[in-house]
Design a protein around this motif. Structure first.
Motif, PDB file in Angstrom:
ATOM      1  N   SER A   1     -22.060  -3.102 -38.921  1.00 47.27           N
ATOM      2  CA  SER A   1     -21.378  -1.975 -39.552  1.00 47.27           C
ATOM      3  C   SER A   1     -19.989  -2.397 -40.001  1.00 47.27           C
ATOM      4  O   SER A   1     -19.412  -3.359 -39.494  1.00 47.27           O
ATOM      5  CB  SER A   1     -21.271  -0.793 -38.573  1.00 47.27           C
TER       6      SER A   1
ATOM      7  N   THR B   1     -24.578   1.794 -50.073  1.00 49.81           N
ATOM      8  CA  THR B   1     -24.782   2.761 -48.998  1.00 49.81           C
ATOM      9  C   THR B   1     -25.106   4.125 -49.594  1.00 49.81           C
ATOM     10  O   THR B   1     -24.605   4.480 -50.663  1.00 49.81           O
ATOM     11  CB  THR B   1     -23.537   2.889 -48.117  1.00 49.81           C
TER      12      THR B   1
ATOM     13  N   GLU C   1     -27.132  -2.250 -42.137  1.00 50.53           N
ATOM     14  CA  GLU C   1     -26.753  -1.377 -41.029  1.00 50.53           C
ATOM     15  C   GLU C   1     -27.977  -0.858 -40.267  1.00 50.53           C
ATOM     16  O   GLU C   1     -27.862   0.046 -39.444  1.00 50.53           O
ATOM     17  CB  GLU C   1     -25.916  -0.217 -41.554  1.00 50.53           C
TER      18      GLU C   1
END
Length: 406
Positions: A126, A155, A59
């Motif tokens: 994303s 993440t 990302e």
């Protein structure tokens, strides 16, 4: 004019739809890693190393990734590979005080990950949605749908877990002291720990959803380490490679895979990463047959110390019930080489030829210091190397709680 204009508009819309269909595709990796944190990068690299087609969704964080001072000082596994790549590029060793800017590391990592077999990195993307689709996971990103056997959430803050409604509590990562058996299932060493042995058990990476793996046992951003990610990558690769689920993991096979790629599963302050017997130390320590000791918040193996029958009696009997007869007749404050070989011969049902075999392989096969002498006390190093080679207790399976499986 009106018809012509309408026809032109229709053609334009058709072309746009056709273009969207052409560029949209379904990707089907074995493992999907989301998040290019240190743990995400390591997870993706390890899964690819383990022979599974892997996609890493970046990302944008790979450009700001760091290599901690601790990773640099005590490099093993993925961090060691990364340092080797840096040294090859700059043509001199990385100095302890050398600044490694995130931008530079990001460039090195981009070049490295672009060349790793089985690994695809989708950059600056994303996740819009994640859902379970039958036995697979279905993830949507711009222009693509990804269907995968297993997802690794790397993440910060477990954003992907939130998307699927997972609310698993974070694990401390260091609760596997010798009072419990979880240390036997260690797949990584935590960055910080107040307990010994400092280990992260395999089950700490598993979520309450099958085939959804966390890249770290903790939600603390400081714990998103290369070591935890490498462990998560090996777990995910096992599921994808063997077409199985996270409730049916083979702990010892996953640990063996990690050790093959130089990951450290139990750390001792007095055992160097390049020690010729490091694998035997790792394996026997993970069985609990030879235990380390704590001193001033550090964990030691004491490889040159002697070993007594009291030190090993109970764990050896747990693995080999036959050995209890040997212990009835043998008690020693310091086990001699002759007694060690006697224990191996009795337990493994070997003959007198073992003595000659060990003597001949002392320097070459076993890479042991000093000299072969039946009369002197055996060191913990010698005990570990020979016990591991001839009785192979690490090959005895354990479940996810560390209990022996028969």
């Amino acid at each position: 004019m009106i018809y012509t204009s309408l026809r032109t508009k229709c053609l334009s819309i058709l072309l746009l739809l056709t273009s969207a269909v052409v560029h949209s595709q379904t990707l089907k990796p074995g493992v999907l890693v989301v998040g290019a944190s240190p743990s995400g990068i390591a997870a993706a690299i390890q899964a690819a190393h383990s022979g599974v087609k892997t996609i890493l969704i970046d990302e944008g964080s790979i450009a700001s990734v760091e290599l901690s001072q601790k990773d640099r000082e005590d490099a093993y596994g993925i961090p060691k590979e990364l340092l080797d790549k840096i040294e090859k590029l700059q043509k001199y060793p990385v100095k302890s005080n050398q600044t490694l800017l995130p931008e530079y590391l990001g460039t090195v990592l981009k070049g490295w990950t672009d060349t790793i077999k089985n690994l695809t990195v989708i950059r600056n993307s994303s996740i819009s949605s994640v859902k379970k689709a039958g036995k697979d996971w279905e993830i949507r990103i711009p222009n693509n749908t990804i269907k995968t056997d297993i997802v690794v959430d790397a993440t910060i803050g477990r954003k992907i877990a939130d998307l699927v409604g997972l609310r698993d509590p974070a694990n401390s990562g260091d609760s596997s002291t010798y009072a419990y058996q979880l240390y036997r299932t260690s797949v990584a060493v935590p960055l910080k720990s107040s307990k010994v042995p400092a280990t992260i058990p395999l089950k700490f990476f598993l979520s309450s959803f099958k085939n959804f793996v966390y890249a770290t046992p903790d939600t603390n951003a400081d714990q998103y380490t290369y070591a935890s990610g490498q462990a998560a990558g090996a777990i995910a690769a096992y599921c994808a490679f063997f077409k199985t689920t996270t409730d049916k993991l083979n702990v010892r096979l996953i640990q063996s895979e990690l050790m093959t790629y130089k990951s450290r599963l139990m750390k001792f302050a007095d055992i160097a990463a390049l020690d010729s017997n490091v694998l035997a130390f790792q394996k026997l320590a993970l069985t609990g047959i030879v235990k380390g000791g704590e001193s001033e918040n550090r964990f030691y193996f004491h490889p040159d110390s002697s070993i007594s029958t009291d030190d090993i009696r109970e764990p050896v009997k747990e693995y080999y019930s036959r050995s209890q007869i040997w212990f009835l007749d043998n008690k020693a404050e310091k086990i001699t080489m002759e007694q060690l070989l006697s224990l191996i011969k009795f337990t493994a049902q070997r003959g007198a030829e073992l003595n000659k075999e060990v003597e001949q392989g002392w320097k070459t096969s076993f890479k042991l210091p000093d000299s072969f002498d039946l009369r002197r006390p055996v060191s913990r190093r010698e005990f570990t190397v020979l016990f591991d080679r001839y009785l192979r207790p690490f090959d005895v399976s354990v479940d996810q709680n560390g209990r022996l499986k028969r």
